[in-house]
Write a protein that holds these residues in place. Structure first.
Motif, PDB file in Angstrom:
ATOM      1  N   ARG A 106       0.544  -1.117   0.201  1.00  0.00           N
ATOM      2  CA  ARG A 106       0.185  -0.232   0.429  1.00  0.00           C
ATOM      3  C   ARG A 106       0.928   1.221   0.022  1.00  0.00           C
ATOM      4  N   SER A 107       2.016   1.264   0.396  1.00  0.00           N
ATOM      5  CA  SER A 107       2.766   1.595   0.995  1.00  0.00           C
ATOM      6  C   SER A 107       3.686   2.105  -0.538  1.00  0.00           C
ATOM      7  N   LEU A 108       4.017   1.282  -0.880  1.00  0.00           N
ATOM      8  CA  LEU A 108       5.139   1.362  -2.244  1.00  0.00           C
ATOM      9  C   LEU A 108       4.099   1.669  -3.496  1.00  0.00           C
ATOM     10  N   GLY A 109       2.847   1.693  -3.604  1.00  0.00           N
ATOM     11  CA  GLY A 109       2.313   2.223  -4.082  1.00  0.00           C
ATOM     12  C   GLY A 109       2.333   3.510  -4.712  1.00  0.00           C
ATOM     13  N   ARG A 110       2.396   3.815  -2.928  1.00  0.00           N
ATOM     14  CA  ARG A 110       2.351   5.649  -3.428  1.00  0.00           C
ATOM     15  C   ARG A 110       3.589   6.445  -3.428  1.00  0.00           C
ATOM     16  N   LEU A 111       4.637   5.729  -2.930  1.00  0.00           N
ATOM     17  CA  LEU A 111       5.918   6.155  -2.793  1.00  0.00           C
ATOM     18  C   LEU A 111       6.906   5.104  -3.169  1.00  0.00           C
ATOM     19  N   GLY A 112       6.753   4.151  -3.664  1.00  0.00           N
ATOM     20  CA  GLY A 112       7.599   3.189  -4.295  1.00  0.00           C
ATOM     21  C   GLY A 112       8.050   3.685  -5.866  1.00  0.00           C
ATOM     22  N   ASP A 113       9.289   3.064  -6.439  1.00  0.00           N
ATOM     23  CA  ASP A 113       9.985   3.550  -7.568  1.00  0.00           C
ATOM     24  C   ASP A 113       9.758   2.375  -8.304  1.00  0.00           C
ATOM     25  N   GLU A 114       9.298   2.072  -9.530  1.00  0.00           N
ATOM     26  CA  GLU A 114       9.180   0.822  -9.684  1.00  0.00           C
ATOM     27  C   GLU A 114       9.826   0.380 -11.055  1.00  0.00           C
ATOM     28  N   ILE A 115      10.775   1.113 -11.418  1.00  0.00           N
ATOM     29  CA  ILE A 115      12.447   0.295 -11.106  1.00  0.00           C
ATOM     30  C   ILE A 115      13.489   0.144 -10.493  1.00  0.00           C
ATOM     31  N   LYS A 116      13.129   0.978  -9.733  1.00  0.00           N
ATOM     32  CA  LYS A 116      13.766   0.062  -7.739  1.00  0.00           C
ATOM     33  C   LYS A 116      13.161  -0.845  -7.905  1.00  0.00           C
ATOM     34  N   ARG A 163      11.587  -3.316  -9.528  1.00  0.00           N
ATOM     35  CA  ARG A 163      11.839  -4.305 -10.450  1.00  0.00           C
ATOM     36  C   ARG A 163      13.685  -4.208 -10.082  1.00  0.00           C
ATOM     37  N   ASP A 164      14.572  -3.299 -10.446  1.00  0.00           N
ATOM     38  CA  ASP A 164      15.677  -3.860  -9.904  1.00  0.00           C
ATOM     39  C   ASP A 164      15.618  -4.288  -8.639  1.00  0.00           C
ATOM     40  N   TYR A 165      15.426  -4.183  -7.432  1.00  0.00           N
ATOM     41  CA  TYR A 165      15.612  -5.503  -6.511  1.00  0.00           C
ATOM     42  C   TYR A 165      15.492  -7.052  -6.175  1.00  0.00           C
ATOM     43  N   VAL A 166      14.372  -6.421  -7.032  1.00  0.00           N
ATOM     44  CA  VAL A 166      13.566  -8.260  -7.544  1.00  0.00           C
ATOM     45  C   VAL A 166      15.022  -9.390  -8.872  1.00  0.00           C
ATOM     46  N   ASN A 167      15.142  -8.559  -9.004  1.00  0.00           N
ATOM     47  CA  ASN A 167      16.031  -9.386 -10.692  1.00  0.00           C
ATOM     48  C   ASN A 167      17.226  -9.417  -9.555  1.00  0.00           C
ATOM     49  N   ARG A 168      18.231  -8.975  -8.816  1.00  0.00           N
ATOM     50  CA  ARG A 168      19.359  -8.406  -8.196  1.00  0.00           C
ATOM     51  C   ARG A 168      19.261  -9.654  -7.362  1.00  0.00           C
ATOM     52  N   ASN A 169      18.320  -9.603  -6.753  1.00  0.00           N
ATOM     53  CA  ASN A 169      17.547 -11.429  -5.697  1.00  0.00           C
ATOM     54  C   ASN A 169      16.999 -11.825  -6.056  1.00  0.00           C
ATOM     55  N   LYS A 170      16.733 -12.414  -7.691  1.00  0.00           N
ATOM     56  CA  LYS A 170      16.851 -13.307  -8.349  1.00  0.00           C
ATOM     57  C   LYS A 170      15.354 -14.196  -7.882  1.00  0.00           C
ATOM     58  N   ILE A 171      14.065 -13.268  -7.511  1.00  0.00           N
ATOM     59  CA  ILE A 171      13.321 -14.085  -6.467  1.00  0.00           C
ATOM     60  C   ILE A 171      12.592 -13.878  -7.090  1.00  0.00           C
ATOM     61  N   ALA A 209       4.092  -3.199 -11.532  1.00  0.00           N
ATOM     62  CA  ALA A 209       5.179  -2.643 -11.420  1.00  0.00           C
ATOM     63  C   ALA A 209       5.680  -4.568 -12.042  1.00  0.00           C
ATOM     64  N   LEU A 210       5.520  -5.425 -11.647  1.00  0.00           N
ATOM     65  CA  LEU A 210       5.853  -6.744 -12.165  1.00  0.00           C
ATOM     66  C   LEU A 210       5.835  -7.802 -12.585  1.00  0.00           C
ATOM     67  N   SER A 211       5.681  -7.132 -13.411  1.00  0.00           N
ATOM     68  CA  SER A 211       4.457  -8.510 -14.739  1.00  0.00           C
ATOM     69  C   SER A 211       4.998  -9.223 -15.793  1.00  0.00           C
ATOM     70  N   ASP A 212       6.470  -9.377 -14.798  1.00  0.00           N
ATOM     71  CA  ASP A 212       7.013 -10.593 -15.787  1.00  0.00           C
ATOM     72  C   ASP A 212       7.614 -11.844 -14.248  1.00  0.00           C
ATOM     73  N   ILE A 213       6.778 -11.554 -13.336  1.00  0.00           N
ATOM     74  CA  ILE A 213       6.912 -12.565 -12.611  1.00  0.00           C
ATOM     75  C   ILE A 213       5.426 -13.625 -11.561  1.00  0.00           C
ATOM     76  N   PRO A 214       5.249 -14.409 -11.095  1.00  0.00           N
ATOM     77  CA  PRO A 214       4.036 -14.525 -10.850  1.00  0.00           C
ATOM     78  C   PRO A 214       3.286 -13.786  -9.367  1.00  0.00           C
ATOM     79  N   ILE A 215       2.082 -13.643  -9.207  1.00  0.00           N
ATOM     80  CA  ILE A 215       2.074 -13.427  -7.827  1.00  0.00           C
ATOM     81  C   ILE A 215       1.224 -13.443  -7.145  1.00  0.00           C
ATOM     82  N   LEU A 216       0.906 -13.911  -6.009  1.00  0.00           N
ATOM     83  CA  LEU A 216      -0.284 -14.594  -5.519  1.00  0.00           C
ATOM     84  C   LEU A 216      -0.662 -13.122  -4.175  1.00  0.00           C
TER      85      LEU A 216
END
Length: 318
Positions: free
Chosen positions: A153-163, A165-173, A199-206
């Motif tokens: 909820r906070s990310l949706g207001r304050l988050g940076d989509e690029i950052k 996605r970068d976190y997801v890629n770096r951590n191999k989530i 923001a994360l259209s290329d990974i599955p979400i539950l």
């Protein structure tokens, strides 16, 4: 008119034909007061028994007082132990099913539990809002997850989509798991899920909420049916009789409870009938030990100079 109650009338255990109470209501309420309602966290320094008497005495008429007790006995209360059980159900049920459906893991393998846990530790498990105690969820289930576990909820207001996605890629989530403790109308959750799916259209979400009202369930089914990478799998969807239907209250299907809520509007200083059914007229009779949702009937949590709440809410600043 009656004198102010200083204790629960034992004779209410033997109600007359016109009373809204079932038999032995006071005996049951005495038990619930000790074993269930007394752990309500936002009012831990104000004993439930004292709050209960203050709440009942908001209304002077004995029949109205009995109606309050009747509604209290219908409340779906989720205590600490129930939350722990819901946490376990979310992991061993919805999350485990999702992992099995997303991988080639053999569900009949003798090491399947360890395999699922290993995979789960490679997921990003986060709350939708700060009301979901993510650290407790991880501890109850023995999971590690990632060091960063923001509420979306906070990310949706304050988050940076690029950052993000970068976190997801770096951590191999491998996937995102979104948890929420309670969904009423679905407005808060749908915004967060939409943002995550974009923001994360290329990974599955539950998305796995623990307790969902019928109105929110309908909204989330409609939303996730249109999102390719999101699965919606709630743990408990409340039946229709746990909520009051505001639309029905305005027609021939109105109940005695609907008439009661309209009658006591001045006591709560309610400006509209809609107010009496909670946020977005959800009409919930739900209380969590950690807080009372604003979708719940205001008779339980609203506070004015004239009305003392039974389950006072902790509210966010707008």
């Amino acid at each position: 008119m009656s004198e102010r109650l200083t204790e629960l009338p034992q004779e209410w255990d033997f109600p007359g034909d016109e009373s809204p109470l079932p038999e032995e209501s006071i005996t049951l309420l005495n038990y619930l007061s000790r074993k269930v309602f007394n752990d309500y966290e936002p009012a831990q320094f104000h004993p439930f028994r004292a709050r209960l008497l203050d709440w009942i005495n908001n209304l002077p008429d004995p029949r109205d007082q009995q109606m309050l007790v009747s509604l209290l006995l219908d409340v779906f209360y989720v205590g600490r132990r129930e939350f722990e059980a819901l946490f376990r159900s979310a992991y061993r049920g919805a999350i485990a099913r999702w992992i099995l459906d997303s991988t080639n893991l053999d569900p009949f393998s003798p090491t399947i539990d360890n395999s699922i846990r290993t995979y789960a530790d490679e997921l990003w498990i986060c709350p939708v809002s700060d009301s979901l105690r993510i650290n407790s969820f991880l501890k109850v289930n023995g999971l590690k997850s990632k060091e960063v576990r923001p509420d979306w909820r906070s990310l949706g207001r304050l988050g940076d989509e690029i950052k993000i996605r970068d976190y997801v890629n770096r951590n191999k989530i491998k996937g995102l798991v979104l948890l929420e403790d309670f969904v009423g109308s679905g407005r808060q959750s749908t915004a967060a899920v939409k943002f995550a799916a974009k923001a994360l259209s290329d990974i599955p979400i539950l998305f796995c909420p623990l307790v969902v009202c019928p109105k929110g369930d309908k909204a989330l089914i409609e939303l996730t049916n249109g999102l390719q990478n999101v699965r919606y799998d709630p743990i408990v969807v409340l039946p229709d009789d746990v909520v009051l239907d505001f639309e029905k209250s305005r027609g021939a299907e109105a109940t005695e409870v609907d008439a009661f809520l309209r009658r006591i509007m001045p006591s709560l200083q309610a400006a509209t009938e809609e107010f009496m059914y909670g946020f977005e007229e959800t009409g919930a009779k739900v209380v969590l030990f950690s807080n009372c949702p604003n979708n719940t009937l205001p008779i339980f949590h609203h506070e004015t100079e004239q009305w003392k709440p039974l389950f006072p809410r902790v509210m966010r600043q707008s």
